[in-house]
Design a protein around this motif. Structure first.
Motif, PDB file in Angstrom:
ATOM      1  N   THR A 114      -0.611   0.704  -3.013  1.00 27.94           N
ATOM      2  CA  THR A 114      -1.587   1.788  -2.895  1.00 27.94           C
ATOM      3  C   THR A 114      -1.813   2.537  -4.203  1.00 27.94           C
ATOM      4  OG1 THR A 114       0.202   3.248  -2.172  1.00 27.94           O
ATOM      5  CG2 THR A 114      -1.086   2.175  -0.450  1.00 27.94           C
ATOM      6  N   THR A 115      -1.077   2.214  -5.236  1.00 30.27           N
ATOM      7  CA  THR A 115      -1.106   2.972  -6.492  1.00 30.27           C
ATOM      8  C   THR A 115      -2.527   3.096  -7.055  1.00 30.27           C
ATOM      9  OG1 THR A 115       1.103   2.116  -6.986  1.00 30.27           O
ATOM     10  CG2 THR A 115      -0.103   3.142  -8.792  1.00 30.27           C
ATOM     11  N   GLY A 116      -3.005   4.346  -7.155  1.00 26.50           N
ATOM     12  CA  GLY A 116      -4.291   4.617  -7.782  1.00 26.50           C
ATOM     13  C   GLY A 116      -5.511   4.269  -6.963  1.00 26.50           C
ATOM     14  N   TYR A 117      -5.377   4.188  -5.633  1.00 26.34           N
ATOM     15  CA  TYR A 117      -6.510   3.823  -4.767  1.00 26.34           C
ATOM     16  C   TYR A 117      -7.705   4.742  -5.049  1.00 26.34           C
ATOM     17  CZ  TYR A 117      -9.295   3.012  -0.568  1.00 26.34           C
ATOM     18  OH  TYR A 117     -10.313   2.723   0.301  1.00 26.34           O
ATOM     19  N   GLY A 118      -8.902   4.136  -5.075  1.00 29.15           N
ATOM     20  CA  GLY A 118     -10.113   4.898  -5.361  1.00 29.15           C
ATOM     21  C   GLY A 118     -10.509   4.814  -6.818  1.00 29.15           C
ATOM     22  N   GLU A 119      -9.519   4.629  -7.670  1.00 33.67           N
ATOM     23  CA  GLU A 119      -9.769   4.436  -9.098  1.00 33.67           C
ATOM     24  C   GLU A 119      -9.355   3.032  -9.533  1.00 33.67           C
ATOM     25  OE1 GLU A 119      -8.691   6.570 -13.395  1.00 33.67           O
ATOM     26  OE2 GLU A 119      -7.978   7.452 -11.520  1.00 33.67           O
ATOM     27  N   GLU A 120      -8.272   2.531  -8.951  1.00 31.66           N
ATOM     28  CA  GLU A 120      -7.805   1.173  -9.197  1.00 31.66           C
ATOM     29  C   GLU A 120      -8.405   0.264  -8.126  1.00 31.66           C
ATOM     30  OE1 GLU A 120      -6.770  -2.130 -10.016  1.00 31.66           O
ATOM     31  OE2 GLU A 120      -5.772  -0.774 -11.436  1.00 31.66           O
ATOM     32  N   GLY A 121      -9.323  -0.613  -8.549  1.00 32.50           N
ATOM     33  CA  GLY A 121     -10.080  -1.417  -7.600  1.00 32.50           C
ATOM     34  C   GLY A 121      -9.242  -2.329  -6.731  1.00 32.50           C
ATOM     35  N   ALA A 122      -8.099  -2.791  -7.227  1.00 32.35           N
ATOM     36  CA  ALA A 122      -7.279  -3.738  -6.466  1.00 32.35           C
ATOM     37  C   ALA A 122      -6.320  -3.054  -5.488  1.00 32.35           C
ATOM     38  CB  ALA A 122      -6.477  -4.611  -7.430  1.00 32.35           C
ATOM     39  N   ALA A 123      -6.273  -1.738  -5.518  1.00 36.88           N
ATOM     40  CA  ALA A 123      -5.270  -1.015  -4.728  1.00 36.88           C
ATOM     41  C   ALA A 123      -5.548  -1.097  -3.228  1.00 36.88           C
ATOM     42  CB  ALA A 123      -5.210   0.442  -5.160  1.00 36.88           C
ATOM     43  N   ALA A 124      -4.473  -1.025  -2.466  1.00 43.19           N
ATOM     44  CA  ALA A 124      -4.567  -0.977  -1.004  1.00 43.19           C
ATOM     45  C   ALA A 124      -4.785   0.467  -0.553  1.00 43.19           C
ATOM     46  CB  ALA A 124      -3.287  -1.531  -0.382  1.00 43.19           C
ATOM     47  N   SER A 125      -5.404   0.617   0.593  1.00 37.46           N
ATOM     48  CA  SER A 125      -5.549   1.950   1.178  1.00 37.46           C
ATOM     49  C   SER A 125      -4.254   2.333   1.891  1.00 37.46           C
ATOM     50  CB  SER A 125      -6.704   1.966   2.174  1.00 37.46           C
ATOM     51  OG  SER A 125      -6.374   1.156   3.301  1.00 37.46           O
ATOM     52  N   LEU A 126      -4.119   3.603   2.204  1.00 38.78           N
ATOM     53  CA  LEU A 126      -2.951   4.035   2.974  1.00 38.78           C
ATOM     54  C   LEU A 126      -2.961   3.415   4.359  1.00 38.78           C
ATOM     55  CD1 LEU A 126      -2.472   7.792   2.027  1.00 38.78           C
ATOM     56  CD2 LEU A 126      -0.770   5.966   1.806  1.00 38.78           C
ATOM     57  N   ASP A 127      -4.140   3.213   4.922  1.00 36.42           N
ATOM     58  CA  ASP A 127      -4.216   2.577   6.241  1.00 36.42           C
ATOM     59  C   ASP A 127      -3.673   1.149   6.176  1.00 36.42           C
ATOM     60  OD1 ASP A 127      -5.289   2.822   9.061  1.00 36.42           O
ATOM     61  OD2 ASP A 127      -6.340   1.018   8.399  1.00 36.42           O
ATOM     62  N   GLU A 128      -3.983   0.440   5.087  1.00 38.17           N
ATOM     63  CA  GLU A 128      -3.448  -0.906   4.920  1.00 38.17           C
ATOM     64  C   GLU A 128      -1.931  -0.873   4.737  1.00 38.17           C
ATOM     65  OE1 GLU A 128      -6.843  -3.590   2.812  1.00 38.17           O
ATOM     66  OE2 GLU A 128      -6.241  -1.806   1.696  1.00 38.17           O
ATOM     67  N   ALA A 129      -1.437   0.155   4.046  1.00 39.50           N
ATOM     68  CA  ALA A 129       0.014   0.295   3.885  1.00 39.50           C
ATOM     69  C   ALA A 129       0.682   0.509   5.238  1.00 39.50           C
ATOM     70  CB  ALA A 129       0.330   1.459   2.942  1.00 39.50           C
ATOM     71  N   VAL A 130       0.061   1.316   6.096  1.00 40.26           N
ATOM     72  CA  VAL A 130       0.624   1.536   7.431  1.00 40.26           C
ATOM     73  C   VAL A 130       0.673   0.220   8.204  1.00 40.26           C
ATOM     74  CG1 VAL A 130       0.311   2.698   9.649  1.00 40.26           C
ATOM     75  CG2 VAL A 130      -0.054   3.963   7.520  1.00 40.26           C
ATOM     76  N   ILE A 156      -3.606   7.792  -4.266  1.00 39.57           N
ATOM     77  CA  ILE A 156      -4.976   8.111  -4.684  1.00 39.57           C
ATOM     78  C   ILE A 156      -4.968   8.345  -6.198  1.00 39.57           C
ATOM     79  CG2 ILE A 156      -6.959   9.642  -4.376  1.00 39.57           C
ATOM     80  CD1 ILE A 156      -6.214   8.281  -1.770  1.00 39.57           C
ATOM     81  N   GLY A 157      -5.965   7.787  -6.899  1.00 39.11           N
ATOM     82  CA  GLY A 157      -6.070   8.014  -8.342  1.00 39.11           C
ATOM     83  C   GLY A 157      -6.744   9.336  -8.649  1.00 39.11           C
ATOM     84  N   ASN A 158      -7.530   9.366  -9.720  1.00 39.00           N
ATOM     85  CA  ASN A 158      -8.208  10.596 -10.131  1.00 39.00           C
ATOM     86  C   ASN A 158      -9.654  10.667  -9.642  1.00 39.00           C
ATOM     87  OD1 ASN A 158      -5.947  11.556 -11.595  1.00 39.00           O
ATOM     88  ND2 ASN A 158      -6.481  10.231 -13.318  1.00 39.00           N
ATOM     89  N   THR A 159     -10.118   9.623  -8.953  1.00 36.13           N
ATOM     90  CA  THR A 159     -11.475   9.613  -8.400  1.00 36.13           C
ATOM     91  C   THR A 159     -11.438  10.153  -6.976  1.00 36.13           C
ATOM     92  OG1 THR A 159     -12.026   7.675  -9.736  1.00 36.13           O
ATOM     93  CG2 THR A 159     -13.464   8.168  -7.864  1.00 36.13           C
ATOM     94  N   ASN A 160     -12.090  11.299  -6.769  1.00 38.39           N
ATOM     95  CA  ASN A 160     -12.129  11.926  -5.438  1.00 38.39           C
ATOM     96  C   ASN A 160     -10.723  12.116  -4.883  1.00 38.39           C
ATOM     97  OD1 ASN A 160     -12.985  13.002  -2.995  1.00 38.39           O
ATOM     98  ND2 ASN A 160     -13.453  11.005  -2.085  1.00 38.39           N
ATOM     99  N   ALA A 161      -9.917  12.864  -5.610  1.00 41.14           N
ATOM    100  CA  ALA A 161      -8.530  13.086  -5.183  1.00 41.14           C
ATOM    101  C   ALA A 161      -8.449  13.801  -3.839  1.00 41.14           C
ATOM    102  CB  ALA A 161      -7.783  13.892  -6.247  1.00 41.14           C
TER     103      ALA A 161
END
Length: 438
Positions: A114-130, A156-161
């Motif tokens: 999930t590291t940096g989701y929203g800014e890092e395109g490859a990141a998983a969402s928290l829902d996917e982590a659950v 969450i990254g720095n985009t729409n924190a």
């Protein structure tokens, strides 16, 4: 009419009974759980995390690291796992938990994708982590005394924190809806550093989302937290709100612009806050490695600071009672005199109604020193308001002052001074400071 009253009475009794069943005491929690601002074990004994992060998902063969981390005094290990979105999937959760238990370590398990989701395109969402945690539920069920689930690393990254609020609250709700009773840990946005203060100002929404009231907040401290004043202010705000907090990752001050690790560990010790330093070994930037090549006999400068420092793991960690650790606080050992120690003298150089100016002189002992820390305790409620030639922080009546980059190196017998302004009310007695060379 009498029958109606009896019926109403029965309804009221049923309602009261339901409320009584719903409002359970904190002692009814399963395993590790939150009590006020603290983490406690099932028996109510306070547990303060003192440990490191281990990058397991990238080095699955380094299983000896669990024993080595324990041997250096840690009581907790935060284990990097992958959900399969970017790394892994880590399907060896049962084996990881077994390694933690064998080595008497509380296991904080985190999904790193999930590291940096929203800014890092490859990141998983928290829902996917659950969804990943749900897939591993059979390995996690029944391990509530030993395991903390850190839902997603720096989610969450720095985009729409601000999306952190709903995403995290919904992740907590989904974990509980799927039957997880574990202590949950949630990381801050802004790559864990919360520099936009979304977690600091909105965490109550996330805490309220947990029907078990068993969630701890986690801040990651790197270059955003490079001053004592910033660290103390951040921690003060959580303490004032009564929110449970741990420092889930942090680095060290390898240059003047980096994180002030000395203040972090000192404040964590004074406040009873857990900390988990990053990381054991294997970083692409080895400045953050605590060991060379995972070898516990080759501690780096960072490793020595975190394991052997005055507020480090060896000096402050206490094993969880579930493993047989003591149920009474371990007294702080009296420092053994060292020829490299320093001394400090405190004097008031000016005083007026409600305020004063003081000066502390630091003198090296019989050998040269590379840095110093001076501490003292006020007896009459005095407060330091401004300082120069030292970084000064306070927690209650306790004050800690550390050298600046330009006045830490002192030749044998040489000295330096720092000063500060303070406030007082009623009495301004002079404390006795102590000095430790670092």
């Amino acid at each position: 009419m009498r029958r109606t009253l009896l019926t109403l009475s029965a309804v009221l009794l049923t309602a009261v009974a339901s409320i009584m069943v719903y409002v359970q005491p904190s002692s009814a929690a399963t395993g590790l759980h939150v009590s006020g601002t603290k983490i406690v074990e099932a028996n109510g004994q306070e547990f303060v995390m003192r440990g490191v992060n281990h990058p397991h998902v990238w080095y699955t063969g380094q299983t000896s690291s669990f024993a080595n981390i324990k041997a250096l005094g840690a009581n907790t290990v935060r284990v990097v796992l992958g959900s399969g979105k970017r790394w892994g999937p880590s399907t060896d959760v049962a084996s990881v938990i077994s390694l933690c238990k064998q080595n008497k370590l509380i296991c904080v398990l985190e999904a790193h994708d999930t590291t940096g989701y929203g800014e890092e395109g490859a990141a998983a969402s928290l829902d996917e982590a659950v969804n990943y945690w749900i897939s591993q539920k059979s390995a996690l069920a029944g391990q509530e005394n030993y395991v903390v689930i850190n839902i997603g690393n720096e989610p969450i990254g720095n985009t729409n924190a601000a999306q952190w609020i709903d995403a995290t609250a919904n992740a907590v709700k989904k974990m509980r809806a799927n039957g997880f009773e574990h202590l949950l840990m949630v990381d801050a946005p802004n790559w864990g550093q919360d520099w936009q203060y979304v977690m600091r100002d909105n965490a109550q929404t996330v805490l309220d989302a947990d029907t078990r009231h068993n969630t701890v907040l986690s801040i990651h401290m790197y270059s955003v937290f490079n001053t004592a004043a910033g660290i103390v202010d951040y921690l003060n705000r959580f303490q004032a709100k009564g929110w449970p907090l741990v420092i889930g990752e942090f680095g060290w001050r390898f240059n003047s612009g980096e994180v002030d690790d000395e203040t972090i560990v000192a404040e964590a010790r004074a406040r009873g806050i857990g900390y988990l330093a990053w990381s054991w070994s294997g970083n692409s930037d080895p400045i953050l490695d605590m060991t060379l090549g995972f070898d516990p006999n080759q501690l780096t400068t960072w490793g020595k600071r975190i394991f052997e420092g005055p507020n480090g793991i060896k000096a402050t960690a206490k094993e969880a009672t579930i493993f047989g650790g003591t149920t009474t606080p371990t007294p702080t050992p009296t420092p053994t005199p060292n020829p490299q120690d320093c001394s400090a003298t405190y004097k008031v150089v000016g005083q007026w109604a409600g305020g004063f100016q003081a000066e502390v002189r630091v003198t090296a002992g019989s050998s040269a020193i590379k840095g110093w820390t001076v501490t003292w305790t006020y007896a009459n409620g005095q407060v330091v308001t401004n300082a120069w030639n030292a970084t000064v922080s306070g927690s209650g009546s306790s004050v800690t002052a550390r050298n600046m980059s330009y006045n830490g190196n002192l030749a044998a017998g040489a000295g330096t001074t720092f000063g500060f302004l303070g406030s007082w009310n009623g009495s301004n007695s002079v404390p006795t400071p102590s000095c430790t060379a670092v």
